[in-house]
Design a protein around this motif. Sequence first.
Motif, PDB file in Angstrom:
ATOM      1  N   LYS A  79       0.846  -1.197   0.000  1.00 10.90           N
ATOM      2  CA  LYS A  79       0.000   0.000   0.000  1.00 10.90           C
ATOM      3  C   LYS A  79       0.876   1.239   0.000  1.00 10.90           C
ATOM      4  CE  LYS A  79      -4.223  -1.696   1.979  1.00 10.90           C
ATOM      5  NZ  LYS A  79      -5.352  -1.436   2.815  1.00 10.90           N
ATOM      6  N   PRO A 113      -5.193   1.876  -9.078  1.00 11.61           N
ATOM      7  CA  PRO A 113      -5.720   1.674  -7.727  1.00 11.61           C
ATOM      8  C   PRO A 113      -6.416   0.324  -7.539  1.00 11.61           C
ATOM      9  CG  PRO A 113      -6.272   3.873  -8.505  1.00 11.61           C
ATOM     10  CD  PRO A 113      -5.667   3.136  -9.667  1.00 11.61           C
ATOM     11  N   ALA A 114      -6.848  -0.301  -8.628  1.00  9.36           N
ATOM     12  CA  ALA A 114      -7.520  -1.602  -8.536  1.00  9.36           C
ATOM     13  C   ALA A 114      -6.656  -2.639  -7.824  1.00  9.36           C
ATOM     14  CB  ALA A 114      -7.890  -2.101  -9.928  1.00  9.36           C
ATOM     15  N   TRP A 148      -5.025  -2.314  -5.102  1.00 17.67           N
ATOM     16  CA  TRP A 148      -5.289  -2.236  -3.668  1.00 17.67           C
ATOM     17  C   TRP A 148      -6.781  -2.272  -3.366  1.00 17.67           C
ATOM     18  CZ3 TRP A 148      -1.862   0.821  -6.406  1.00 17.67           C
ATOM     19  CH2 TRP A 148      -0.516   0.464  -6.242  1.00 17.67           C
ATOM     20  N   GLN A 149      -7.595  -1.881  -4.327  1.00 17.14           N
ATOM     21  CA  GLN A 149      -9.045  -1.903  -4.127  1.00 17.14           C
ATOM     22  C   GLN A 149      -9.616  -3.315  -4.276  1.00 17.14           C
ATOM     23  OE1 GLN A 149     -10.200   0.894  -7.151  1.00 17.14           O
ATOM     24  NE2 GLN A 149      -9.772   2.683  -5.870  1.00 17.14           N
ATOM     25  N   LYS A 150      -8.969  -4.132  -5.073  1.00 14.88           N
ATOM     26  CA  LYS A 150      -9.421  -5.497  -5.331  1.00 14.88           C
ATOM     27  C   LYS A 150      -8.268  -6.476  -5.097  1.00 14.88           C
ATOM     28  CE  LYS A 150     -12.574  -3.861  -8.903  1.00 14.88           C
ATOM     29  NZ  LYS A 150     -12.937  -3.971 -10.323  1.00 14.88           N
ATOM     30  N   PRO A 151      -7.803  -6.578  -3.852  1.00 15.30           N
ATOM     31  CA  PRO A 151      -6.621  -7.406  -3.608  1.00 15.30           C
ATOM     32  C   PRO A 151      -6.816  -8.882  -3.952  1.00 15.30           C
ATOM     33  CG  PRO A 151      -7.601  -6.693  -1.534  1.00 15.30           C
ATOM     34  CD  PRO A 151      -8.299  -5.946  -2.628  1.00 15.30           C
TER      35      PRO A 151
END
Length: 149
Positions: free
Chosen positions: A77, A91-92, A94-97
């Motif tokens: 992160k 950002p996906a 970290w948004q969709k690990p």
Amino acid sequence: MKLAHTALIAALLVPAVAFAAGPNIYKARHDNFEAMGRAMKGTADQFKSGNPDIAVIRANAAVLAAAAPKVAGMFPKGTGVEGNPKSEALPAIWQKPADFAAANKRLVDATKAFQAATATGDMTAVQGAFGAVGGSCKNCHESFRKPRA
């Protein structure tokens, strides 16, 4: 008092750790992907040559199989564009690990299968396994990397 002291130390260390990892993680990430790109191009060039050298393809498969597992740990992160404006990471990540982890597993599995196929020397199997690696790369590029102009 002891809790406040511990909290203060933690508050001071977190930015220092993030800063220390930041510049190094970007370079490590870049270098890893560059190695993978060279191995992919080198393999594709072998197939285009009309007389592919299995030894060269095996060496490239080894690079890919070694580099793929490293990808999962290269996106802590805070290491997107907020830490480096040149980052192409979306950002996906970290948004969709879970999705990112699944995509990385697909890459790792594909590179292992490619490496195993090269051991057989069966060029039809090698080409098929190489195609699966390319598909896993494309999947991540489309889902987790900024499009390139």
